[in-house]
Design a protein around this motif. Structure first.
Motif, PDB file in Angstrom:
ATOM      1  N   ASP A   9      -7.997  -3.759   6.268  1.00 43.42           N
ATOM      2  CA  ASP A   9      -8.673  -2.397   5.928  1.00 43.42           C
ATOM      3  C   ASP A   9      -7.882  -1.404   5.516  1.00 43.42           C
ATOM      4  N   TYR A  10      -8.353  -0.206   4.907  1.00 41.12           N
ATOM      5  CA  TYR A  10      -7.507   0.575   4.336  1.00 41.12           C
ATOM      6  C   TYR A  10      -7.068   1.694   5.638  1.00 41.12           C
ATOM      7  N   LEU A  11      -7.753   2.003   6.601  1.00 41.61           N
ATOM      8  CA  LEU A  11      -7.401   2.808   7.643  1.00 41.61           C
ATOM      9  C   LEU A  11      -6.363   1.935   8.593  1.00 41.61           C
ATOM     10  N   ARG A  12      -6.520   0.809   8.760  1.00 42.30           N
ATOM     11  CA  ARG A  12      -5.373   0.070   9.493  1.00 42.30           C
ATOM     12  C   ARG A  12      -4.108   0.100   8.725  1.00 42.30           C
ATOM     13  N   GLN A  13      -4.363  -0.318   7.510  1.00 37.81           N
ATOM     14  CA  GLN A  13      -2.998  -0.771   6.893  1.00 37.81           C
ATOM     15  C   GLN A  13      -2.210   0.665   6.865  1.00 37.81           C
ATOM     16  N   ARG A  14      -3.338   1.824   6.600  1.00 35.51           N
ATOM     17  CA  ARG A  14      -2.378   3.185   6.178  1.00 35.51           C
ATOM     18  C   ARG A  14      -1.300   3.571   7.465  1.00 35.51           C
ATOM     19  N   ILE A  15      -1.711   3.106   8.730  1.00 35.99           N
ATOM     20  CA  ILE A  15      -1.002   3.466   9.902  1.00 35.99           C
ATOM     21  C   ILE A  15       0.206   2.633   9.640  1.00 35.99           C
ATOM     22  N   VAL A  16       0.111   1.354   9.402  1.00 39.03           N
ATOM     23  CA  VAL A  16       1.436   0.796   9.630  1.00 39.03           C
ATOM     24  C   VAL A  16       2.105   0.974   7.977  1.00 39.03           C
ATOM     25  N   LEU A  17       1.577   1.314   6.993  1.00 37.60           N
ATOM     26  CA  LEU A  17       2.640   1.584   5.809  1.00 37.60           C
ATOM     27  C   LEU A  17       3.054   3.028   5.878  1.00 37.60           C
ATOM     28  N   LYS A  18       2.537   3.777   6.741  1.00 38.58           N
ATOM     29  CA  LYS A  18       3.345   5.361   6.847  1.00 38.58           C
ATOM     30  C   LYS A  18       4.605   4.974   7.793  1.00 38.58           C
ATOM     31  N   GLY A  19       4.471   4.026   8.756  1.00 32.59           N
ATOM     32  CA  GLY A  19       5.765   3.832   9.165  1.00 32.59           C
ATOM     33  C   GLY A  19       6.817   3.026   8.362  1.00 32.59           C
ATOM     34  N   VAL A  20       6.267   2.167   7.403  1.00 30.73           N
ATOM     35  CA  VAL A  20       7.037   1.867   6.449  1.00 30.73           C
ATOM     36  C   VAL A  20       7.908   2.844   5.554  1.00 30.73           C
ATOM     37  N   THR A  21       6.995   3.700   5.045  1.00 28.68           N
ATOM     38  CA  THR A  21       7.390   4.753   4.106  1.00 28.68           C
ATOM     39  C   THR A  21       8.665   5.532   4.898  1.00 28.68           C
ATOM     40  N   THR A  22       8.372   5.914   6.356  1.00 29.07           N
ATOM     41  CA  THR A  22       9.314   6.687   6.875  1.00 29.07           C
ATOM     42  C   THR A  22      10.576   5.929   7.139  1.00 29.07           C
ATOM     43  N   GLN A  23      10.631   4.545   7.468  1.00 27.83           N
ATOM     44  CA  GLN A  23      11.807   3.769   7.647  1.00 27.83           C
ATOM     45  C   GLN A  23      12.576   3.765   6.125  1.00 27.83           C
ATOM     46  N   LEU A  24      11.751   3.519   5.063  1.00 25.61           N
ATOM     47  CA  LEU A  24      12.437   3.517   3.760  1.00 25.61           C
ATOM     48  C   LEU A  24      13.304   4.750   3.449  1.00 25.61           C
ATOM     49  N   LEU A  25      12.675   5.828   3.975  1.00 30.91           N
ATOM     50  CA  LEU A  25      13.324   7.409   3.697  1.00 30.91           C
ATOM     51  C   LEU A  25      14.517   7.346   4.648  1.00 30.91           C
ATOM     52  N   LEU A  26      14.760   6.904   5.820  1.00 34.11           N
ATOM     53  CA  LEU A  26      15.521   6.835   6.914  1.00 34.11           C
ATOM     54  C   LEU A  26      16.728   5.856   6.195  1.00 34.11           C
ATOM     55  N   MET A  27      16.346   4.877   5.620  1.00 38.38           N
ATOM     56  CA  MET A  27      17.438   4.126   5.170  1.00 38.38           C
ATOM     57  C   MET A  27      18.153   4.657   3.856  1.00 38.38           C
ATOM     58  N   ARG A  28      17.471   5.534   3.386  1.00 36.40           N
ATOM     59  CA  ARG A  28      18.104   6.035   2.121  1.00 36.40           C
ATOM     60  C   ARG A  28      19.427   6.765   2.181  1.00 36.40           C
TER      61      ARG A  28
END
Length: 446
Positions: free
Chosen positions: A372-391
């Protein structure tokens, strides 16, 4: 005798009546004419159609104008600029002189530019530019709306000026100035010019003298500040993508990244040895080639023998400009491994109702499709933060790949917030959210 006298009296009365009737009709006609004259000439001082010739006679500006401005008007604070032929003619010359100074060119114009301010165009519509060949050379027509943003006005005038420079040696085939060049030079001049390129409408009127107040800082700012802030968190376009036609309408985020990339690219070309002269040579070469890439390689043949050499030079420029240290970057295999781990975040998954959840790694596509969208949003926010730090540890060759993953997920958040979190039940027609999920998963798979 009595009958004759009566008839004469009746005729006299009729003549008097006709005279009064004609006099009344004449009065009504005079009043109607006065009203028409008042409506025409009374409105004239507020909106006249005027034709103005610029100081060098290259620009012929025509459009409606106001005879005077209102006291304490707030036009200067408006996002849009109301175009007036007198002020627009001065702005055209200012922009031309700024461009010629940047390219170190004398003012040897050949093609006259006819600028038309058309109230029929919608507010802030992009300038319409038409080039026409004649026996004695090329002439140009620029159609502008009554209200327009200043950067958009500068962009249109820079484009027609570059076209005029390129067509000075052209035959019947007009040059095609690439968008990255006109936009890059426009941003470069806007950010680096010490004087206003576009004059605003006067703010006050005293004794029929229009007055404006302008204050400018004495400290020169970094013209690439906004571009640097943009490109530190958004991947710059490659040299090949700079020449690709943008979609219409172009997304705002894509356009801002294109502007920053084009400005940096043009500014770095100008810094090359003989950069300004080489750029002018490229302009002169444009009419003789079917694409701008061939004209570019011919002009920059000493610096870039191949398009691949341009891409390599551009990658090095981006590394130094965005502050990435290539000596501290991961290797390509390590980066790909880190990217795979980031795109498969750990999660608790249960195979049945009676079984305890087990920790497992799920792909981003699985999370978007199954949760469901509310649950996936929490996890995917962590993914985007990690991708930004990887840059900041990613080698230049893979920066765009990491940024594309992050941008795709962030755009998914924005669109999903608009279409809603609800999805259709099995067996029912798909909802907008279902179509969005399908498109995002396909994009991530690619």
């Amino acid at each position: 005798m009595a009958d004759g006298a009566s008839r004469r009296e009746a005729c006299g009365a009729s003549a008097a009546t006709d005279g009064r009737y004609k006099q009344a009709m004449k009065t009504i006609a005079v009043m109607a004419g006065s009203l028409i004259a008042y409506s025409v000439f009374g409105a004239a001082p507020y909106e006249l159609v005027r034709t103005v010739r610029s100081s060098t006679s290259q620009f012929i500006v025509r459009g409606p104008t106001f005879s005077q401005v209102q006291t304490n008007s707030s036009v200067a604070d408006s996002t849009w600029l109301e175009l007036d032929p007198n002020i627009l003619a001065v702005s055209c010359e200012r922009i031309k002189q700024a461009l010629l100074r940047e390219l170190t060119l004398p003012d040897l114009w050949r093609g006259r530019v006819y600028v038309e301010v058309s109230p029929a165009l919608s507010t802030n519509q992009a300038p319409i530019i038409v080039a026409k060949p004649y026996l004695d050379g090329w002439q140009y027509r620029v159609e502008l709306p009554r209200w327009i943003e200043r950067p958009k006005l500068v962009r249109g005038l820079i484009q027609v000026l570059l076209l005029e420079i390129a067509n000075r040696r052209a035959g019947l085939r007009s040059a095609e100035v690439p968008l990255w060049l006109s936009e890059g030079l426009s941003q470069h001049l806007i950010q680096s010019s010490e004087a206003d390129l576009v004059l605003p409408q006067p703010q006050w009127n005293f004794n029929r003298v229009n007055i404006s107040w302008q204050a400018r800082q004495g400290i020169r700012r970094d013209p690439l500040k906004e571009a640097r802030e943009r490109l530190q968190f958004h991947a710059a376009l490659s040299f090949a993508k700079l020449g690709v036609t943008l979609p219409d309408p172009v997304p705002e985020e894509t356009w801002k990244t294109f502007q920053a990339s084009a400005q940096l690219f043009v500014s770095q070309l100008l810094l090359l040895p003989g950069g300004r002269a080489t750029l002018v040579e490229m302009l002169y070469e444009l009419p003789f080639y079917l694409n701008w890439q061939s004209a570019f390689l011919n002009a920059y043949r000493l610096q870039f023998p191949r398009l691949l050499d341009v891409e390599k030079w551009w990658a090095v420029v981006l590394v130094h400009f965005t502050g990435l240290d290539p000596t501290q970057a991961w290797s390509i295999p390590v980066t790909l491994q880190k990217l795979e781990e980031a795109l498969q975040p750990p999660a608790l998954v249960s195979t049945g109702r009676k079984e305890m959840p087990q920790r497992a790694r799920l792909s981003v596509q699985q999370i978007i499709s199954g949760w469901d969208y509310l649950r996936q949003r929490i996890v995917l926010k962590g993914v985007t933060t990690q991708l930004l730090l990887m840059r900041f540890k990613t080698p230049p060759e893979l920066v765009s790949l990491v940024d594309e993953y992050r941008t795709t997920i962030e755009n998914y958040f924005k669109q999903r917030d608009q279409v809603g979190a609800a999805r259709s039940l099995p067996g029912l027609p798909p909802m907008r959210a279902d179509l969005l999920v399908r498109d995002v998963v396909r994009r991530l798979d690619e």
